[in-house]
Design an enzyme around this catalytic site. Sequence first.
Site, PDB file in Angstrom:
ATOM      1  N   GLU A   1       1.320  -9.235   4.946  1.00  0.00           N
ATOM      2  CA  GLU A   1       0.531  -8.237   4.234  1.00  0.00           C
ATOM      3  C   GLU A   1       1.205  -6.868   4.281  1.00  0.00           C
ATOM      4  O   GLU A   1       1.597  -6.394   5.346  1.00  0.00           O
ATOM      5  CB  GLU A   1      -0.865  -8.148   4.853  1.00  0.00           C
ATOM      6  CG  GLU A   1      -1.758  -7.169   4.110  1.00  0.00           C
ATOM      7  CD  GLU A   1      -3.118  -6.969   4.786  1.00  0.00           C
ATOM      8  OE1 GLU A   1      -3.539  -7.863   5.549  1.00  0.00           O
ATOM      9  OE2 GLU A   1      -3.728  -5.924   4.540  1.00  0.00           O
TER      10      GLU A   1
ATOM     11  N   ARG B   1      -4.065   3.426  15.048  1.00  0.00           N
ATOM     12  CA  ARG B   1      -4.890   2.250  15.307  1.00  0.00           C
ATOM     13  C   ARG B   1      -4.651   1.739  16.719  1.00  0.00           C
ATOM     14  O   ARG B   1      -3.507   1.576  17.141  1.00  0.00           O
ATOM     15  CB  ARG B   1      -4.572   1.157  14.290  1.00  0.00           C
ATOM     16  CG  ARG B   1      -4.768   1.676  12.874  1.00  0.00           C
ATOM     17  CD  ARG B   1      -4.610   0.633  11.817  1.00  0.00           C
ATOM     18  NE  ARG B   1      -4.848   1.255  10.509  1.00  0.00           N
ATOM     19  CZ  ARG B   1      -4.862   0.593   9.353  1.00  0.00           C
ATOM     20  NH1 ARG B   1      -4.653  -0.721   9.348  1.00  0.00           N
ATOM     21  NH2 ARG B   1      -5.100   1.233   8.231  1.00  0.00           N
TER      22      ARG B   1
ATOM     23  N   ARG C   1       5.284  -1.093   7.317  1.00  0.00           N
ATOM     24  CA  ARG C   1       5.507  -2.410   6.731  1.00  0.00           C
ATOM     25  C   ARG C   1       6.361  -2.330   5.470  1.00  0.00           C
ATOM     26  O   ARG C   1       7.128  -3.262   5.174  1.00  0.00           O
ATOM     27  CB  ARG C   1       4.170  -3.077   6.416  1.00  0.00           C
ATOM     28  CG  ARG C   1       3.440  -3.446   7.710  1.00  0.00           C
ATOM     29  CD  ARG C   1       2.204  -4.258   7.461  1.00  0.00           C
ATOM     30  NE  ARG C   1       1.513  -4.515   8.727  1.00  0.00           N
ATOM     31  CZ  ARG C   1       0.385  -5.204   8.842  1.00  0.00           C
ATOM     32  NH1 ARG C   1      -0.196  -5.716   7.758  1.00  0.00           N
ATOM     33  NH2 ARG C   1      -0.169  -5.393  10.024  1.00  0.00           N
TER      34      ARG C   1
ATOM     35  N   SER D   1      -3.165  -3.386   0.362  1.00  0.00           N
ATOM     36  CA  SER D   1      -4.426  -4.042   0.066  1.00  0.00           C
ATOM     37  C   SER D   1      -5.319  -3.066  -0.687  1.00  0.00           C
ATOM     38  O   SER D   1      -5.216  -1.851  -0.494  1.00  0.00           O
ATOM     39  CB  SER D   1      -5.047  -4.514   1.375  1.00  0.00           C
ATOM     40  OG  SER D   1      -6.306  -3.973   1.585  1.00  0.00           O
TER      41      SER D   1
ATOM     42  N   ARG E   1       2.994  -4.384  13.547  1.00  0.00           N
ATOM     43  CA  ARG E   1       1.704  -3.914  14.060  1.00  0.00           C
ATOM     44  C   ARG E   1       1.954  -2.807  15.061  1.00  0.00           C
ATOM     45  O   ARG E   1       2.401  -3.071  16.175  1.00  0.00           O
ATOM     46  CB  ARG E   1       0.946  -5.081  14.703  1.00  0.00           C
ATOM     47  CG  ARG E   1      -0.524  -4.832  14.939  1.00  0.00           C
ATOM     48  CD  ARG E   1      -1.226  -6.054  15.487  1.00  0.00           C
ATOM     49  NE  ARG E   1      -1.203  -7.175  14.570  1.00  0.00           N
ATOM     50  CZ  ARG E   1      -1.985  -7.298  13.486  1.00  0.00           C
ATOM     51  NH1 ARG E   1      -2.853  -6.359  13.213  1.00  0.00           N
ATOM     52  NH2 ARG E   1      -1.890  -8.346  12.701  1.00  0.00           N
TER      53      ARG E   1
END
Length: 424
Positions: A348, A261, A390, A351, A276
């Site tokens: 987070e 990403r 994460r 998801s 991130r």
Amino acid sequence: MLDRKFIIENLAAVQQNCVNRGVHVDVERFAALESQRKEKQQLAEELNRRANEVSKTIGQAKTPEAREALKEEGKNVREQVAALKNEADGIEAELDVIHRAIPNMTHPDAPIGADDLANLEIARGRTPVTEMEFKPLDHVELAQKLDLIDFEAGARVAGAGFYFLKNEAVMLELALEMYAMRLLRSEGFVLTTTPDLARNDILAGTGFNPRGNETQIYSIENTDLSLVATAEIPLGGMLAGQTVDEDVLPLKFCGLSHCFRTEAGAAGRASRGLYRVHQFSKVEMFAFTRPEDSEAMLMHLRAMEQRIFDDLKIPYRVVDTATGDLGGPAYRKFDLEAWMPGRGDFGEVTSTSNCTDYQARRLNARYKIKGEKGTHLLHTLNGTAIAISRGILAVMENYQQPDGSIRVPDVLLPYTGFDVIKRD
RNA sequence: GGAGAGGUGGCUGAGUGGUCGAAAGCGACGGUUUGCUAAACCGUUGAAGGUGUAAGCCUUCCGCAGGUUCGAAUCCUGUCUUCUCCGCCA
């Protein structure tokens, strides 16, 4: 994408949905273009009919003169059709831009709100959040003390946002993957490791835009390929253009891939350490279902996510994602936010989304009912089993001990070969 | 990376410019015959979009995208992909 007919017939609802989701789309313009398109198409149909007549009668022409005359007319009609098609293509192109920008409709129970502040907490994990008896370190400090992650070397090699996992952290990553894959296998998921690159039309089909300033996607220059941002992309693409028999459904896949990403536009946001990054490994769940089964499947995927973090004994909460925080393809999304002692807040970690037929329409992924004519669009769902960056962050921070060591979660012990990470 | 051969309906497979959305076979579905099953025989059988109350009608689709032509599954270009051989390599 939504069905065009549906958009035209439900303009007000689609418009309101765009407002709720904070997407600015000229729905009226879409409707106007669509009717123009239809007009052109009808005109083209008439001309086509004439062209077909000409080409069918040409063989029966009595004289060379008559033949030439018909040829001439045919040529004429063809030119008219070409001109019309040109106009229609222009309309189509504009239509497509708007069409793609229109997000999926939204589950009636999803909270309405502009951003993640409106997310609604609906559940907590089995492990309660407890105050530590010492001041917890964050994962960056822990990693430094225990020599588990080398951010500096990562930056030297590939730039900021890249890192080397080192020593026990590597085993921890593999252990998390093994544990998740094994659990999913026992739950009937078909295990895969996926391509880390995908064609741009597969990206687009799953709702990822390979181009533009805000893109999350790394593209490979001079090719039609991009690095995948999630295994959701290749897994969804598995059935692109395919029609499956109803009786094989639901199809549950699990895919291990690297995720890349760019995080363009994310500068300045809280993004310390592993939270991130530009690359991480992830075990992803993906399901293809009949429309009537997708809501239940979403609950199943959510249950799997909760099971994993319950098993890891990490505190978390589940939120029902607000309209403004939903990605374009999602009809409904649940985020699982793990407790991160280092920051003293939830963050987070996984998801899961029900994308209904939004991705399937673009991908043209269908199923067929035995004995019935025609085909139907599948529903697609995705959910994170474990995103290593994460996930490992949450493990490190929640399992840190007063002496600076990190215990290994019980469920990972069979895979790590050690039960504590410490340095003398 | 080089050379060659292919990609046609659920499957096999014909079709090299003109009513071809496409022969034939298999499969599937319906029917006849029949103690039952099977066999045999007859018939039906691709998809998407548009239009219509409906029967139906129209458009598009022979890997994909362009091009030539009055007319393309068929000719041309590009592209993706499969197979075989060679090279290289984990």
